[in-house]
Scaffold this motif. Structure first.
Motif, PDB file in Angstrom:
ATOM      1  N   GLY A   1       0.814  -1.206   0.000  1.00 48.24           N
ATOM      2  CA  GLY A   1       0.000   0.000   0.000  1.00 48.24           C
ATOM      3  C   GLY A   1       0.850   1.260   0.000  1.00 48.24           C
ATOM      4  N   ALA A   2       0.208   2.383  -0.247  1.00 46.04           N
ATOM      5  CA  ALA A   2       0.928   3.652  -0.309  1.00 46.04           C
ATOM      6  C   ALA A   2       1.460   4.058   1.058  1.00 46.04           C
ATOM      7  N   HIS A   3       0.724   3.729   2.121  1.00 45.37           N
ATOM      8  CA  HIS A   3       1.130   4.114   3.472  1.00 45.37           C
ATOM      9  C   HIS A   3       1.695   2.882   4.174  1.00 45.37           C
ATOM     10  N   PHE A   4       2.973   2.659   3.931  1.00 46.55           N
ATOM     11  CA  PHE A   4       3.634   1.482   4.495  1.00 46.55           C
ATOM     12  C   PHE A   4       4.008   1.775   5.937  1.00 46.55           C
ATOM     13  N   ASP A   5       3.580   0.886   6.851  1.00 46.75           N
ATOM     14  CA  ASP A   5       3.755   1.107   8.278  1.00 46.75           C
ATOM     15  C   ASP A   5       4.943   0.300   8.793  1.00 46.75           C
ATOM     16  N   LEU A   6       5.912   1.006   9.373  1.00 48.52           N
ATOM     17  CA  LEU A   6       7.059   0.356   9.988  1.00 48.52           C
ATOM     18  C   LEU A   6       6.813   0.232  11.487  1.00 48.52           C
ATOM     19  N   ARG A   7       7.041  -0.958  12.008  1.00 49.01           N
ATOM     20  CA  ARG A   7       6.890  -1.132  13.446  1.00 49.01           C
ATOM     21  C   ARG A   7       7.990  -2.032  13.960  1.00 49.01           C
ATOM     22  N   PRO A   8       8.544  -1.697  15.136  1.00 50.36           N
ATOM     23  CA  PRO A   8       9.623  -2.507  15.696  1.00 50.36           C
ATOM     24  C   PRO A   8       9.087  -3.824  16.228  1.00 50.36           C
ATOM     25  N   PRO A   9       9.967  -4.803  16.435  1.00 45.64           N
ATOM     26  CA  PRO A   9       9.517  -6.073  17.023  1.00 45.64           C
ATOM     27  C   PRO A   9       9.096  -5.875  18.469  1.00 45.64           C
ATOM     28  N   VAL A  10       8.165  -6.681  18.906  1.00 45.98           N
ATOM     29  CA  VAL A  10       7.685  -6.629  20.293  1.00 45.98           C
ATOM     30  C   VAL A  10       7.894  -8.010  20.915  1.00 45.98           C
ATOM     31  N   PRO A  11       8.743  -8.097  21.966  1.00 42.02           N
ATOM     32  CA  PRO A  11       9.474  -7.027  22.665  1.00 42.02           C
ATOM     33  C   PRO A  11      10.621  -6.470  21.834  1.00 42.02           C
ATOM     34  N   GLU A  12      11.085  -5.282  22.194  1.00 42.06           N
ATOM     35  CA  GLU A  12      12.093  -4.605  21.396  1.00 42.06           C
ATOM     36  C   GLU A  12      13.513  -5.048  21.723  1.00 42.06           C
ATOM     37  N   GLN A  13      13.733  -5.706  22.876  1.00 45.88           N
ATOM     38  CA  GLN A  13      15.074  -6.107  23.263  1.00 45.88           C
ATOM     39  C   GLN A  13      15.463  -7.413  22.560  1.00 45.88           C
ATOM     40  N   GLN A  14      16.667  -7.443  22.034  1.00 41.71           N
ATOM     41  CA  GLN A  14      17.146  -8.641  21.334  1.00 41.71           C
ATOM     42  C   GLN A  14      17.259  -9.830  22.275  1.00 41.71           C
ATOM     43  N   GLN A  15      17.741  -9.607  23.496  1.00 39.21           N
ATOM     44  CA  GLN A  15      17.922 -10.712  24.435  1.00 39.21           C
ATOM     45  C   GLN A  15      16.591 -11.358  24.795  1.00 39.21           C
TER      46      GLN A  15
ATOM     47  N   TYR B   1      11.908  -6.522   4.874  1.00 42.72           N
ATOM     48  CA  TYR B   1      11.538  -6.144   6.250  1.00 42.72           C
ATOM     49  C   TYR B   1      10.348  -6.973   6.730  1.00 42.72           C
ATOM     50  N   LEU B   2       9.350  -7.136   5.891  1.00 43.09           N
ATOM     51  CA  LEU B   2       8.182  -7.923   6.277  1.00 43.09           C
ATOM     52  C   LEU B   2       8.555  -9.395   6.487  1.00 43.09           C
ATOM     53  N   LEU B   3       9.392  -9.931   5.602  1.00 41.95           N
ATOM     54  CA  LEU B   3       9.821 -11.319   5.760  1.00 41.95           C
ATOM     55  C   LEU B   3      10.665 -11.500   7.019  1.00 41.95           C
ATOM     56  N   SER B   4      11.459 -10.495   7.362  1.00 39.60           N
ATOM     57  CA  SER B   4      12.275 -10.588   8.573  1.00 39.60           C
ATOM     58  C   SER B   4      11.402 -10.681   9.814  1.00 39.60           C
ATOM     59  N   HIS B   5      10.276  -9.981   9.807  1.00 44.45           N
ATOM     60  CA  HIS B   5       9.335 -10.102  10.924  1.00 44.45           C
ATOM     61  C   HIS B   5       8.859 -11.546  11.068  1.00 44.45           C
ATOM     62  N   LEU B   6       8.494 -12.160   9.943  1.00 43.54           N
ATOM     63  CA  LEU B   6       8.011 -13.540   9.982  1.00 43.54           C
ATOM     64  C   LEU B   6       9.129 -14.496  10.397  1.00 43.54           C
ATOM     65  N   ARG B   7      10.340 -14.265   9.897  1.00 42.71           N
ATOM     66  CA  ARG B   7      11.458 -15.143  10.250  1.00 42.71           C
ATOM     67  C   ARG B   7      11.810 -15.018  11.729  1.00 42.71           C
ATOM     68  N   LEU B   8      11.667 -13.821  12.283  1.00 47.47           N
ATOM     69  CA  LEU B   8      11.938 -13.641  13.710  1.00 47.47           C
ATOM     70  C   LEU B   8      10.938 -14.435  14.537  1.00 47.47           C
ATOM     71  N   LYS B   9       9.668 -14.376  14.172  1.00 46.97           N
ATOM     72  CA  LYS B   9       8.660 -15.157  14.884  1.00 46.97           C
ATOM     73  C   LYS B   9       8.932 -16.659  14.738  1.00 46.97           C
ATOM     74  N   ALA B  10       9.345 -17.080  13.542  1.00 48.25           N
ATOM     75  CA  ALA B  10       9.630 -18.503  13.328  1.00 48.25           C
ATOM     76  C   ALA B  10      10.832 -18.944  14.148  1.00 48.25           C
ATOM     77  N   ALA B  11      11.876 -18.118  14.211  1.00 51.52           N
ATOM     78  CA  ALA B  11      13.058 -18.471  14.999  1.00 51.52           C
ATOM     79  C   ALA B  11      12.717 -18.589  16.471  1.00 51.52           C
ATOM     80  N   ALA B  12      11.763 -17.770  16.929  1.00 53.34           N
ATOM     81  CA  ALA B  12      11.334 -17.825  18.328  1.00 53.34           C
ATOM     82  C   ALA B  12      10.320 -18.933  18.576  1.00 53.34           C
TER      83      ALA B  12
END
Length: 440
Positions: free
Chosen positions: A226-240, A413-424
Protein backbone atom coordinates in the motif's frame (compact mmCIF):
# COMPACT_ATOMS: atom_id res chain seq x y z
CA UNK A 1 -13.70 -29.37 -4.97
CA UNK A 2 -11.51 -27.06 -2.88
CA UNK A 3 -9.17 -26.65 -5.82
CA UNK A 4 -12.08 -25.78 -8.11
CA UNK A 5 -13.44 -23.18 -5.67
CA UNK A 6 -10.06 -21.53 -5.32
CA UNK A 7 -9.48 -21.53 -9.08
CA UNK A 8 -12.84 -19.81 -9.60
CA UNK A 9 -11.89 -17.28 -6.91
CA UNK A 10 -8.63 -16.45 -8.64
CA UNK A 11 -10.16 -16.20 -12.09
CA UNK A 12 -13.14 -14.16 -10.96
CA UNK A 13 -11.44 -10.76 -11.44
CA UNK A 14 -10.88 -11.55 -15.12
CA UNK A 15 -14.45 -12.69 -15.75
CA UNK A 16 -16.17 -9.48 -14.65
CA UNK A 17 -16.24 -6.17 -16.41
CA UNK A 18 -16.15 -4.18 -13.16
CA UNK A 19 -12.84 -3.93 -11.26
CA UNK A 20 -12.40 -6.62 -8.61
CA UNK A 21 -10.06 -7.02 -5.67
CA UNK A 22 -6.76 -8.78 -6.26
CA UNK A 23 -5.87 -12.01 -4.47
CA UNK A 24 -4.19 -11.27 -1.15
CA UNK A 25 -1.49 -13.09 0.80
CA UNK A 26 -3.88 -14.67 3.29
CA UNK A 27 -6.02 -16.22 0.54
CA UNK A 28 -2.88 -17.65 -1.07
CA UNK A 29 -1.79 -19.16 2.26
CA UNK A 30 -5.14 -20.78 2.96
CA UNK A 31 -5.23 -22.24 -0.54
CA UNK A 32 -1.68 -23.55 -0.10
CA UNK A 33 -2.80 -25.42 3.02
CA UNK A 34 -4.96 -27.58 0.74
CA UNK A 35 -2.84 -27.66 -2.42
CA UNK A 36 0.85 -27.45 -1.51
CA UNK A 37 2.40 -30.88 -2.04
CA UNK A 38 5.11 -30.46 0.61
CA UNK A 39 2.56 -29.51 3.27
CA UNK A 40 0.29 -32.38 2.20
CA UNK A 41 3.23 -34.76 2.65
CA UNK A 42 3.89 -33.29 6.10
CA UNK A 43 0.22 -33.76 7.01
CA UNK A 44 0.36 -37.43 5.97
CA UNK A 45 3.61 -37.89 7.92
CA UNK A 46 1.89 -36.41 10.97
CA UNK A 47 -0.98 -38.89 10.69
CA UNK A 48 1.53 -41.71 10.45
CA UNK A 49 3.34 -40.44 13.53
CA UNK A 50 0.13 -40.55 15.58
CA UNK A 51 0.10 -44.33 15.17
CA UNK A 52 3.40 -44.78 17.01
CA UNK A 53 1.82 -44.45 20.45
CA UNK A 54 -0.77 -47.11 19.59
CA UNK A 55 1.95 -49.46 18.39
CA UNK A 56 3.93 -48.90 21.58
CA UNK A 57 0.89 -49.53 23.78
CA UNK A 58 0.21 -52.77 21.93
CA UNK A 59 3.51 -54.17 23.24
CA UNK A 60 2.08 -54.04 26.78
CA UNK A 61 -1.30 -55.57 25.98
CA UNK A 62 -2.15 -59.28 25.56
CA UNK A 63 -1.72 -60.91 22.18
CA UNK A 64 -4.01 -63.68 20.92
CA UNK A 65 -3.12 -65.93 17.98
CA UNK A 66 -5.08 -68.60 16.17
CA UNK A 67 -3.57 -71.51 14.26
CA UNK A 68 -5.14 -74.34 12.31
CA UNK A 69 -3.76 -77.26 10.36
CA UNK A 70 -4.83 -80.22 8.26
CA UNK A 71 -2.62 -83.11 7.20
CA UNK A 72 -3.25 -86.10 4.89
CA UNK A 73 -1.52 -89.29 6.12
CA UNK A 74 -0.62 -92.34 3.95
CA UNK A 75 1.05 -94.96 6.19
CA UNK A 76 2.03 -98.54 5.20
CA UNK A 77 3.03 -101.03 7.96
CA UNK A 78 4.97 -104.12 6.78
CA UNK A 79 5.51 -105.99 10.04
CA UNK A 80 2.33 -106.49 12.00
CA UNK A 81 2.33 -107.00 15.78
CA UNK A 82 -0.32 -107.91 18.33
CA UNK A 83 -0.79 -104.26 19.02
CA UNK A 84 -0.42 -102.75 15.55
CA UNK A 85 -2.12 -104.20 12.51
CA UNK A 86 -0.26 -104.22 9.22
CA UNK A 87 -1.27 -102.89 5.85
CA UNK A 88 -1.91 -99.44 4.36
CA UNK A 89 -3.89 -96.75 6.17
CA UNK A 90 -4.98 -93.40 4.80
CA UNK A 91 -6.56 -90.81 7.00
CA UNK A 92 -6.67 -87.10 7.77
CA UNK A 93 -5.46 -85.24 10.84
CA UNK A 94 -6.64 -81.73 11.53
CA UNK A 95 -6.89 -79.33 14.41
CA UNK A 96 -6.86 -75.76 15.63
CA UNK A 97 -5.61 -73.82 18.61
CA UNK A 98 -5.65 -70.44 20.37
CA UNK A 99 -2.65 -69.03 22.19
CA UNK A 100 -2.82 -66.06 24.59
CA UNK A 101 0.28 -64.23 25.88
CA UNK A 102 0.12 -61.40 28.44
CA UNK A 103 3.51 -59.80 29.17
CA UNK A 104 4.18 -59.31 32.87
CA UNK A 105 7.77 -58.12 32.78
CA UNK A 106 9.46 -57.04 29.57
CA UNK A 107 11.82 -54.13 30.12
CA UNK A 108 12.38 -53.68 26.40
CA UNK A 109 8.64 -53.31 25.76
CA UNK A 110 8.28 -50.57 28.37
CA UNK A 111 11.25 -48.72 26.88
CA UNK A 112 9.71 -49.09 23.40
CA UNK A 113 6.42 -47.69 24.73
CA UNK A 114 8.24 -44.65 26.14
CA UNK A 115 9.96 -44.23 22.80
CA UNK A 116 6.60 -44.35 21.02
CA UNK A 117 5.37 -41.47 23.19
CA UNK A 118 8.39 -39.42 22.16
CA UNK A 119 7.98 -40.36 18.50
CA UNK A 120 4.39 -39.12 18.59
CA UNK A 121 5.53 -35.86 20.20
CA UNK A 122 8.20 -35.50 17.52
CA UNK A 123 5.55 -35.97 14.83
CA UNK A 124 3.47 -33.19 16.40
CA UNK A 125 6.45 -30.82 16.55
CA UNK A 126 7.47 -31.65 12.99
CA UNK A 127 3.98 -30.77 11.78
CA UNK A 128 4.05 -27.45 13.64
CA UNK A 129 7.43 -26.78 12.01
CA UNK A 130 5.97 -27.64 8.59
CA UNK A 131 3.14 -25.17 9.18
CA UNK A 132 5.64 -22.43 9.98
CA UNK A 133 7.67 -23.40 6.93
CA UNK A 134 4.54 -23.13 4.79
CA UNK A 135 3.91 -19.58 6.03
CA UNK A 136 7.48 -18.57 5.21
CA UNK A 137 7.46 -20.27 1.80
CA UNK A 138 4.13 -18.70 0.85
CA UNK A 139 5.31 -15.23 1.91
CA UNK A 140 8.66 -15.62 0.13
CA UNK A 141 7.07 -16.87 -3.08
CA UNK A 142 4.37 -14.19 -2.94
CA UNK A 143 6.93 -11.41 -2.47
CA UNK A 144 9.11 -12.88 -5.23
CA UNK A 145 6.19 -12.40 -7.61
CA UNK A 146 5.57 -8.86 -6.34
CA UNK A 147 9.18 -7.74 -6.75
CA UNK A 148 9.24 -9.29 -10.21
CA UNK A 149 6.04 -7.38 -11.08
CA UNK A 150 7.53 -4.19 -9.69
CA UNK A 151 10.68 -4.70 -11.75
CA UNK A 152 8.63 -5.14 -14.93
CA UNK A 153 6.62 -2.00 -14.18
CA UNK A 154 9.67 0.06 -13.26
CA UNK A 155 11.54 -1.17 -16.33
CA UNK A 156 8.60 -0.17 -18.52
CA UNK A 157 8.42 3.27 -16.93
CA UNK A 158 12.15 3.71 -17.31
CA UNK A 159 11.95 2.69 -20.97
CA UNK A 160 9.27 5.34 -21.56
CA UNK A 161 11.40 7.99 -19.87
CA UNK A 162 14.49 7.04 -21.88
CA UNK A 163 12.45 7.01 -25.10
CA UNK A 164 11.32 10.53 -24.31
CA UNK A 165 14.92 11.62 -23.76
CA UNK A 166 15.94 9.91 -27.01
CA UNK A 167 13.32 11.81 -28.98
CA UNK A 168 14.32 15.04 -27.31
CA UNK A 169 18.00 14.42 -28.13
CA UNK A 170 17.13 13.78 -31.77
CA UNK A 171 15.10 17.01 -31.97
CA UNK A 172 17.86 19.02 -30.31
CA UNK A 173 20.42 17.60 -32.73
CA UNK A 174 18.24 18.47 -35.71
CA UNK A 175 17.96 22.08 -34.61
CA UNK A 176 21.66 22.21 -33.71
CA UNK A 177 21.28 22.74 -29.94
CA UNK A 178 22.92 19.39 -29.06
CA UNK A 179 25.59 17.07 -30.43
CA UNK A 180 25.14 13.65 -31.92
CA UNK A 181 26.75 12.25 -28.75
CA UNK A 182 23.55 12.93 -26.79
CA UNK A 183 21.58 10.89 -29.30
CA UNK A 184 24.05 8.01 -29.12
CA UNK A 185 23.95 8.01 -25.33
CA UNK A 186 20.15 7.97 -25.23
CA UNK A 187 20.02 5.26 -27.92
CA UNK A 188 22.50 3.09 -25.99
CA UNK A 189 20.43 3.45 -22.81
CA UNK A 190 17.25 2.61 -24.72
CA UNK A 191 18.78 -0.54 -26.24
CA UNK A 192 20.00 -1.62 -22.82
CA UNK A 193 16.61 -1.12 -21.18
CA UNK A 194 14.97 -3.23 -23.91
CA UNK A 195 17.23 -6.15 -22.92
CA UNK A 196 16.50 -5.56 -19.24
CA UNK A 197 12.78 -5.55 -19.98
CA UNK A 198 13.02 -9.02 -21.53
CA UNK A 199 14.94 -10.34 -18.53
CA UNK A 200 12.38 -8.84 -16.14
CA UNK A 201 9.47 -10.39 -18.05
CA UNK A 202 11.12 -13.81 -18.03
CA UNK A 203 11.85 -13.54 -14.30
CA UNK A 204 8.21 -12.65 -13.61
CA UNK A 205 7.05 -15.71 -15.54
CA UNK A 206 9.39 -17.96 -13.54
CA UNK A 207 8.21 -16.49 -10.21
CA UNK A 208 4.55 -16.89 -11.19
CA UNK A 209 5.19 -20.51 -12.15
CA UNK A 210 6.71 -21.13 -8.72
CA UNK A 211 3.55 -19.79 -7.06
CA UNK A 212 1.41 -21.78 -9.47
CA UNK A 213 3.32 -24.95 -8.55
CA UNK A 214 2.56 -24.36 -4.88
CA UNK A 215 -1.19 -23.85 -5.51
CA UNK A 216 -1.54 -26.18 -8.50
CA UNK A 217 -3.51 -23.51 -10.34
CA UNK A 218 -2.94 -20.24 -12.18
CA UNK A 219 -2.97 -17.05 -10.10
CA UNK A 220 -4.33 -13.66 -11.13
CA UNK A 221 -3.29 -10.25 -9.87
CA UNK A 222 -1.79 -10.05 -6.39
CA UNK A 223 -2.18 -7.34 -3.79
CA UNK A 224 0.91 -5.11 -3.69
CA UNK A 225 2.28 -2.84 -0.99
CA UNK A 226 0.00 0.00 0.00
CA UNK A 227 0.93 3.65 -0.31
CA UNK A 228 1.13 4.11 3.47
CA UNK A 229 3.63 1.48 4.49
CA UNK A 230 3.76 1.11 8.28
CA UNK A 231 7.06 0.36 9.99
CA UNK A 232 6.89 -1.13 13.45
CA UNK A 233 9.62 -2.51 15.70
CA UNK A 234 9.52 -6.07 17.02
CA UNK A 235 7.68 -6.63 20.29
CA UNK A 236 9.47 -7.03 22.66
CA UNK A 237 12.09 -4.61 21.40
CA UNK A 238 15.07 -6.11 23.26
CA UNK A 239 17.15 -8.64 21.33
CA UNK A 240 17.92 -10.71 24.44
CA UNK A 241 14.21 -11.11 25.14
CA UNK A 242 13.77 -12.75 21.74
CA UNK A 243 16.75 -15.02 22.37
CA UNK A 244 15.24 -16.11 25.69
CA UNK A 245 11.95 -16.88 23.92
CA UNK A 246 13.80 -18.90 21.29
CA UNK A 247 15.57 -20.94 23.99
CA UNK A 248 12.16 -21.93 25.38
CA UNK A 249 10.01 -22.23 22.24
CA UNK A 250 12.27 -22.92 19.25
CA UNK A 251 10.81 -25.87 17.38
CA UNK A 252 14.17 -27.20 16.07
CA UNK A 253 15.44 -27.15 19.67
CA UNK A 254 12.30 -28.95 20.79
CA UNK A 255 12.87 -31.59 18.11
CA UNK A 256 16.52 -32.02 19.10
CA UNK A 257 15.53 -32.34 22.77
CA UNK A 258 12.99 -35.04 21.93
CA UNK A 259 15.55 -36.84 19.76
CA UNK A 260 18.01 -36.83 22.68
CA UNK A 261 15.40 -38.28 25.04
CA UNK A 262 14.54 -40.87 22.39
CA UNK A 263 18.22 -41.86 22.23
CA UNK A 264 18.26 -42.25 26.03
CA UNK A 265 15.24 -44.55 25.83
CA UNK A 266 17.06 -46.59 23.20
CA UNK A 267 19.94 -47.07 25.63
CA UNK A 268 17.46 -48.35 28.22
CA UNK A 269 15.85 -50.65 25.68
CA UNK A 270 19.23 -52.06 24.62
CA UNK A 271 20.18 -52.61 28.27
CA UNK A 272 16.92 -54.55 28.69
CA UNK A 273 18.25 -57.20 26.31
CA UNK A 274 20.15 -58.69 29.27
CA UNK A 275 17.05 -58.98 31.46
CA UNK A 276 14.64 -61.94 31.68
CA UNK A 277 11.03 -61.75 30.46
CA UNK A 278 7.98 -63.12 32.25
CA UNK A 279 4.65 -63.79 30.54
CA UNK A 280 1.30 -65.36 31.32
CA UNK A 281 0.68 -67.98 28.64
CA UNK A 282 -2.68 -69.68 28.02
CA UNK A 283 -3.66 -72.05 25.25
CA UNK A 284 -6.59 -74.05 23.91
CA UNK A 285 -6.04 -76.68 21.19
CA UNK A 286 -8.13 -79.39 19.58
CA UNK A 287 -6.72 -82.09 17.29
CA UNK A 288 -8.82 -84.67 15.40
CA UNK A 289 -7.37 -87.86 13.88
CA UNK A 290 -9.83 -89.66 11.61
CA UNK A 291 -7.94 -92.97 11.39
CA UNK A 292 -4.75 -94.79 12.28
CA UNK A 293 -3.82 -97.80 14.37
CA UNK A 294 -5.99 -96.71 17.25
CA UNK A 295 -8.92 -95.53 15.18
CA UNK A 296 -10.47 -92.08 15.18
CA UNK A 297 -9.42 -89.90 18.12
CA UNK A 298 -10.10 -86.35 19.32
CA UNK A 299 -7.75 -84.60 21.76
CA UNK A 300 -8.66 -81.29 23.43
CA UNK A 301 -6.06 -79.46 25.51
CA UNK A 302 -6.35 -76.39 27.76
CA UNK A 303 -3.29 -74.87 29.42
CA UNK A 304 -2.41 -71.80 31.49
CA UNK A 305 0.86 -70.92 33.16
CA UNK A 306 3.87 -68.63 33.52
CA UNK A 307 6.74 -68.55 31.07
CA UNK A 308 10.17 -67.22 32.01
CA UNK A 309 12.82 -66.60 29.35
CA UNK A 310 16.40 -65.81 30.35
CA UNK A 311 18.79 -64.60 27.59
CA UNK A 312 22.23 -66.10 28.13
CA UNK A 313 24.35 -65.47 25.06
CA UNK A 314 23.56 -64.04 21.61
CA UNK A 315 27.00 -63.85 20.08
CA UNK A 316 27.73 -60.43 21.59
CA UNK A 317 24.85 -58.73 19.74
CA UNK A 318 23.25 -57.36 22.93
CA UNK A 319 26.44 -55.66 24.13
CA UNK A 320 27.09 -54.29 20.65
CA UNK A 321 23.61 -52.77 20.44
CA UNK A 322 24.11 -51.22 23.86
CA UNK A 323 27.37 -49.57 22.79
CA UNK A 324 25.73 -48.40 19.56
CA UNK A 325 22.85 -46.83 21.50
CA UNK A 326 25.25 -45.00 23.83
CA UNK A 327 27.18 -43.59 20.87
CA UNK A 328 23.92 -42.43 19.26
CA UNK A 329 22.93 -40.80 22.57
CA UNK A 330 26.13 -38.77 22.56
CA UNK A 331 25.47 -37.83 18.94
CA UNK A 332 21.96 -36.64 19.89
CA UNK A 333 23.40 -34.64 22.81
CA UNK A 334 25.78 -32.77 20.51
CA UNK A 335 23.01 -32.17 17.96
CA UNK A 336 20.86 -30.70 20.73
CA UNK A 337 23.65 -28.31 21.68
CA UNK A 338 24.09 -27.34 18.03
CA UNK A 339 20.32 -26.75 17.70
CA UNK A 340 20.40 -24.38 20.69
CA UNK A 341 23.32 -22.43 19.24
CA UNK A 342 21.72 -22.31 15.81
CA UNK A 343 18.41 -21.09 17.25
CA UNK A 344 20.21 -18.25 19.04
CA UNK A 345 22.13 -17.30 15.89
CA UNK A 346 19.03 -17.37 13.69
CA UNK A 347 17.10 -15.29 16.22
CA UNK A 348 19.87 -12.69 16.30
CA UNK A 349 20.01 -12.59 12.51
CA UNK A 350 16.24 -12.23 12.21
CA UNK A 351 16.12 -9.52 14.88
CA UNK A 352 18.89 -7.57 13.17
CA UNK A 353 17.07 -8.10 9.88
CA UNK A 354 14.01 -6.33 11.28
CA UNK A 355 16.03 -3.52 12.90
CA UNK A 356 18.27 -3.04 9.86
CA UNK A 357 15.27 -3.31 7.55
CA UNK A 358 13.52 -0.45 9.31
CA UNK A 359 16.60 1.75 9.03
CA UNK A 360 17.15 0.77 5.41
CA UNK A 361 13.55 1.51 4.43
CA UNK A 362 13.70 4.95 6.06
CA UNK A 363 17.03 5.71 4.38
CA UNK A 364 15.76 4.64 0.97
CA UNK A 365 12.59 6.66 1.42
CA UNK A 366 14.72 9.74 2.02
CA UNK A 367 17.01 8.78 -0.86
CA UNK A 368 13.96 8.47 -3.10
CA UNK A 369 12.98 12.06 -2.32
CA UNK A 370 16.52 13.29 -2.91
CA UNK A 371 16.88 11.43 -6.21
CA UNK A 372 13.52 12.72 -7.40
CA UNK A 373 14.63 16.27 -6.60
CA UNK A 374 17.91 15.62 -8.45
CA UNK A 375 16.00 14.40 -11.50
CA UNK A 376 13.80 17.48 -11.57
CA UNK A 377 16.83 19.74 -11.13
CA UNK A 378 18.69 17.91 -13.92
CA UNK A 379 15.77 18.36 -16.31
CA UNK A 380 15.57 22.03 -15.45
CA UNK A 381 19.34 22.37 -15.82
CA UNK A 382 19.17 20.73 -19.25
CA UNK A 383 16.60 23.26 -20.36
CA UNK A 384 18.86 26.17 -19.36
CA UNK A 385 22.01 24.50 -20.69
CA UNK A 386 23.89 23.70 -17.47
CA UNK A 387 23.10 19.97 -17.54
CA UNK A 388 23.51 17.47 -20.37
CA UNK A 389 21.26 14.72 -21.64
CA UNK A 390 23.58 12.22 -19.94
CA UNK A 391 22.98 13.92 -16.59
CA UNK A 392 19.23 13.49 -16.99
CA UNK A 393 19.58 9.84 -18.02
CA UNK A 394 21.78 9.10 -15.01
CA UNK A 395 19.32 10.84 -12.68
CA UNK A 396 16.43 8.86 -14.15
CA UNK A 397 18.30 5.60 -13.71
CA UNK A 398 19.10 6.48 -10.11
CA UNK A 399 15.43 7.18 -9.36
CA UNK A 400 14.27 3.85 -10.74
CA UNK A 401 17.10 1.93 -9.05
CA UNK A 402 16.28 3.53 -5.71
CA UNK A 403 12.59 2.79 -6.16
CA UNK A 404 13.37 -0.87 -6.85
CA UNK A 405 15.69 -1.07 -3.84
CA UNK A 406 13.03 0.53 -1.64
CA UNK A 407 10.42 -2.02 -2.64
CA UNK A 408 12.87 -4.87 -2.11
CA UNK A 409 13.79 -3.50 1.34
CA UNK A 410 10.12 -3.31 2.32
CA UNK A 411 9.49 -6.91 1.31
CA UNK A 412 12.63 -8.04 3.14
CA UNK A 413 11.54 -6.14 6.25
CA UNK A 414 8.18 -7.92 6.28
CA UNK A 415 9.82 -11.32 5.76
CA UNK A 416 12.28 -10.59 8.57
CA UNK A 417 9.33 -10.10 10.92
CA UNK A 418 8.01 -13.54 9.98
CA UNK A 419 11.46 -15.14 10.25
CA UNK A 420 11.94 -13.64 13.71
CA UNK A 421 8.66 -15.16 14.88
CA UNK A 422 9.63 -18.50 13.33
CA UNK A 423 13.06 -18.47 15.00
CA UNK A 424 11.33 -17.83 18.33
CA UNK A 425 8.93 -20.71 17.67
CA UNK A 426 5.68 -18.70 17.77
CA UNK A 427 4.92 -17.92 14.11
CA UNK A 428 1.13 -18.08 13.62
CA UNK A 429 -1.41 -17.25 10.93
CA UNK A 430 -2.17 -14.03 12.86
CA UNK A 431 1.33 -12.79 12.01
CA UNK A 432 0.60 -13.37 8.35
CA UNK A 433 -2.60 -11.36 8.73
CA UNK A 434 -0.56 -8.36 9.90
CA UNK A 435 1.70 -8.65 6.85
CA UNK A 436 -1.37 -9.00 4.68
CA UNK A 437 -2.70 -5.67 5.97
CA UNK A 438 0.36 -3.95 4.50
CA UNK A 439 -0.61 -5.29 1.06
CA UNK A 440 -3.78 -3.20 0.58
Amino acid sequence: MKRLRFALLLLLPFSLAAPAAATDLLAIYRAAQDEDALFAAARAEHRAGQEKIKQGRALLLPSLTFATNTTFNDITTDNASPFISGGNKRYNTHGYGFNLVQPLFREQNWAAYNQAELQTAIADTNFRLSRQDLILRVAQTYFDVLIAQDTVQLTGAQKSAIAEQLEQAKRNFEVGSATITDTYEAQARYDLILAQELVAANDLEVKRRALQQMLNTAVGELDALGAHFDLRPPVPEQQQAWIDIAHQNSLPVELAQAAFELAEREVERSRGGHLPTLDIVAGHTKNVQTGGNFGATTVTSKTVGLQLNMPLFEGGATQSKWREAEANREKARQELENARRTAELQTRQAYLGVATGMAQVRALQQAMKSNQSLLEASKLGQEVGVRTNLDVLNAQQQVFATRRDLLQAQYTYLLSHLRLKAAAGNLQEADLEWVNQALH
